[in-house]
Design a protein around this motif. Sequence first.
Motif, PDB file in Angstrom:
ATOM      1  N   GLU A 131      34.443  27.703  34.080  1.00  0.00           N
ATOM      2  CA  GLU A 131      34.569  29.060  34.047  1.00  0.00           C
ATOM      3  C   GLU A 131      34.322  29.788  35.157  1.00  0.00           C
ATOM      4  O   GLU A 131      34.878  31.033  35.631  1.00  0.00           O
ATOM      5  N   ALA A 132      33.025  29.688  35.615  1.00  0.00           N
ATOM      6  CA  ALA A 132      32.180  30.168  36.840  1.00  0.00           C
ATOM      7  C   ALA A 132      33.316  30.034  38.041  1.00  0.00           C
ATOM      8  O   ALA A 132      33.627  31.035  38.823  1.00  0.00           O
ATOM      9  N   MET A 133      34.070  28.821  38.381  1.00  0.00           N
ATOM     10  CA  MET A 133      34.862  28.658  39.598  1.00  0.00           C
ATOM     11  C   MET A 133      35.933  29.487  39.310  1.00  0.00           C
ATOM     12  O   MET A 133      36.432  30.272  40.261  1.00  0.00           O
ATOM     13  N   THR A 134      36.523  29.815  38.022  1.00  0.00           N
ATOM     14  CA  THR A 134      37.527  30.839  38.031  1.00  0.00           C
ATOM     15  C   THR A 134      37.185  32.420  38.230  1.00  0.00           C
ATOM     16  O   THR A 134      38.023  33.101  39.132  1.00  0.00           O
ATOM     17  N   ALA A 144      37.045  36.787  42.196  1.00  0.00           N
ATOM     18  CA  ALA A 144      36.120  37.757  43.189  1.00  0.00           C
ATOM     19  C   ALA A 144      36.544  37.359  44.515  1.00  0.00           C
ATOM     20  O   ALA A 144      36.622  38.579  45.143  1.00  0.00           O
ATOM     21  N   ALA A 145      36.870  36.280  44.959  1.00  0.00           N
ATOM     22  CA  ALA A 145      37.256  36.051  46.272  1.00  0.00           C
ATOM     23  C   ALA A 145      38.645  36.711  46.431  1.00  0.00           C
ATOM     24  O   ALA A 145      38.934  37.397  47.510  1.00  0.00           O
ATOM     25  N   VAL A 146      39.630  36.708  45.392  1.00  0.00           N
ATOM     26  CA  VAL A 146      41.105  37.384  45.631  1.00  0.00           C
ATOM     27  C   VAL A 146      40.836  38.995  45.968  1.00  0.00           C
ATOM     28  O   VAL A 146      41.423  39.673  46.530  1.00  0.00           O
ATOM     29  N   HIS A 147      39.883  39.551  44.962  1.00  0.00           N
ATOM     30  CA  HIS A 147      39.608  40.827  45.022  1.00  0.00           C
ATOM     31  C   HIS A 147      38.930  41.143  46.312  1.00  0.00           C
ATOM     32  O   HIS A 147      39.515  42.307  46.704  1.00  0.00           O
ATOM     33  N   LEU A 148      38.146  40.621  46.723  1.00  0.00           N
ATOM     34  CA  LEU A 148      37.492  40.933  48.163  1.00  0.00           C
ATOM     35  C   LEU A 148      38.564  40.751  49.159  1.00  0.00           C
ATOM     36  O   LEU A 148      38.770  41.611  50.069  1.00  0.00           O
ATOM     37  N   SER A 189      31.542  47.068  49.637  1.00  0.00           N
ATOM     38  CA  SER A 189      30.331  46.568  49.052  1.00  0.00           C
ATOM     39  C   SER A 189      30.608  45.932  47.710  1.00  0.00           C
ATOM     40  O   SER A 189      30.017  44.880  47.424  1.00  0.00           O
ATOM     41  N   ASP A 190      31.158  46.738  46.648  1.00  0.00           N
ATOM     42  CA  ASP A 190      31.246  46.091  45.370  1.00  0.00           C
ATOM     43  C   ASP A 190      32.167  44.844  45.404  1.00  0.00           C
ATOM     44  O   ASP A 190      31.668  44.012  44.475  1.00  0.00           O
ATOM     45  N   ALA A 191      33.073  44.836  46.143  1.00  0.00           N
ATOM     46  CA  ALA A 191      33.945  43.573  46.087  1.00  0.00           C
ATOM     47  C   ALA A 191      33.008  42.409  46.729  1.00  0.00           C
ATOM     48  O   ALA A 191      33.005  41.386  46.254  1.00  0.00           O
ATOM     49  N   ALA A 243      27.695  37.554  43.050  1.00  0.00           N
ATOM     50  CA  ALA A 243      27.248  37.351  42.016  1.00  0.00           C
ATOM     51  C   ALA A 243      28.067  36.111  41.352  1.00  0.00           C
ATOM     52  O   ALA A 243      27.621  35.196  40.565  1.00  0.00           O
ATOM     53  N   ALA A 244      29.261  36.108  41.674  1.00  0.00           N
ATOM     54  CA  ALA A 244      30.336  34.791  41.138  1.00  0.00           C
ATOM     55  C   ALA A 244      29.605  33.516  41.535  1.00  0.00           C
ATOM     56  O   ALA A 244      29.837  32.680  40.912  1.00  0.00           O
ATOM     57  N   ARG A 245      29.503  33.622  43.076  1.00  0.00           N
ATOM     58  CA  ARG A 245      29.080  32.387  43.863  1.00  0.00           C
ATOM     59  C   ARG A 245      27.710  32.070  43.253  1.00  0.00           C
ATOM     60  O   ARG A 245      27.277  30.662  43.164  1.00  0.00           O
ATOM     61  N   HIS A 246      26.784  32.886  42.717  1.00  0.00           N
ATOM     62  CA  HIS A 246      25.612  32.464  42.382  1.00  0.00           C
ATOM     63  C   HIS A 246      25.778  31.858  40.888  1.00  0.00           C
ATOM     64  O   HIS A 246      25.109  30.757  40.770  1.00  0.00           O
ATOM     65  N   ARG A 247      26.392  32.376  40.153  1.00  0.00           N
ATOM     66  CA  ARG A 247      26.685  31.941  38.777  1.00  0.00           C
ATOM     67  C   ARG A 247      27.498  30.370  39.010  1.00  0.00           C
ATOM     68  O   ARG A 247      26.919  29.521  38.153  1.00  0.00           O
ATOM     69  N   PHE A 248      28.346  30.314  39.838  1.00  0.00           N
ATOM     70  CA  PHE A 248      28.991  28.931  39.998  1.00  0.00           C
ATOM     71  C   PHE A 248      27.768  27.749  40.532  1.00  0.00           C
ATOM     72  O   PHE A 248      27.863  26.806  39.946  1.00  0.00           O
ATOM     73  N   ARG A 249      27.067  28.098  41.621  1.00  0.00           N
ATOM     74  CA  ARG A 249      25.858  27.342  42.088  1.00  0.00           C
ATOM     75  C   ARG A 249      24.840  27.137  40.804  1.00  0.00           C
ATOM     76  O   ARG A 249      24.663  26.079  40.630  1.00  0.00           O
TER      77      ARG A 249
END
Length: 226
Positions: free
Chosen positions: A107-110, A115-119, A159-161, A167-173
């Motif tokens: 789920e975290a990878m998704t 988030a990467a697509v948004h950025l 900045s928001d993106a 935050a998503a990278r931290h959750r994944f790690r």
Amino acid sequence: MRRAAGSLRTDRPVPTYQPESTTDAAWGFHALDGLPDLEGAAGAGAGDRRRFDLPRLSSGDVATGLSDELKDELARRKAKFEERQARGGATGTGPRGLTVYELEVAEAMTVRRDAAVHLQTVLADDLAQYEDGMAAIRAGLAKDILVPTIGGSIRRSVSDAMGELEAARHRFRLALVAVAIDNGMTAGQIGEAFAFSRQLASRYLKEARAKWPGLQQIPCDSARPA
């Protein structure tokens, strides 16, 4: 009979310069007179073709992405995984059920991917404004960027993106650290896997155990007993 002066000659010498099809290492494609020769590059891999399509830096170079060594390693692991899956199907042994920590990794990878697509989209929009922005600056209108509807909006959007991706990278790690603890990896091994210090690994261990109390009973100072 003598040929009249100024008439066309068919015996003029061949020019010493002959354009050659070469491979330009910097550009990543076969070139003829400085232009891409895609027919000559037919043997090139998809990655080489893609390099020609990528946006370039102001220097003309293609921005560096993931290293070729890393992409090769990922390809090897994918082939190994597919081979293992094929063997499992042949023997009738299906994949095992995933643990709660592995489900969190998925789920975290998704979330990380979205988030990467948004950025990526925000940065693409930002990049699209470059030519107009440079034209305005050269015209002496740099001050016009210093208004909330332009400078402020762009800053907040980027900045928001970026914050969303971090935050998503931290959750994944953190989810991967939970998997590591569940599999008996030590703090040193976790730090080595992520290429960060043992101290940072210890902080991740503490955070993972706080989020998943079931991990608190698993020691990480030594290998987990079988």
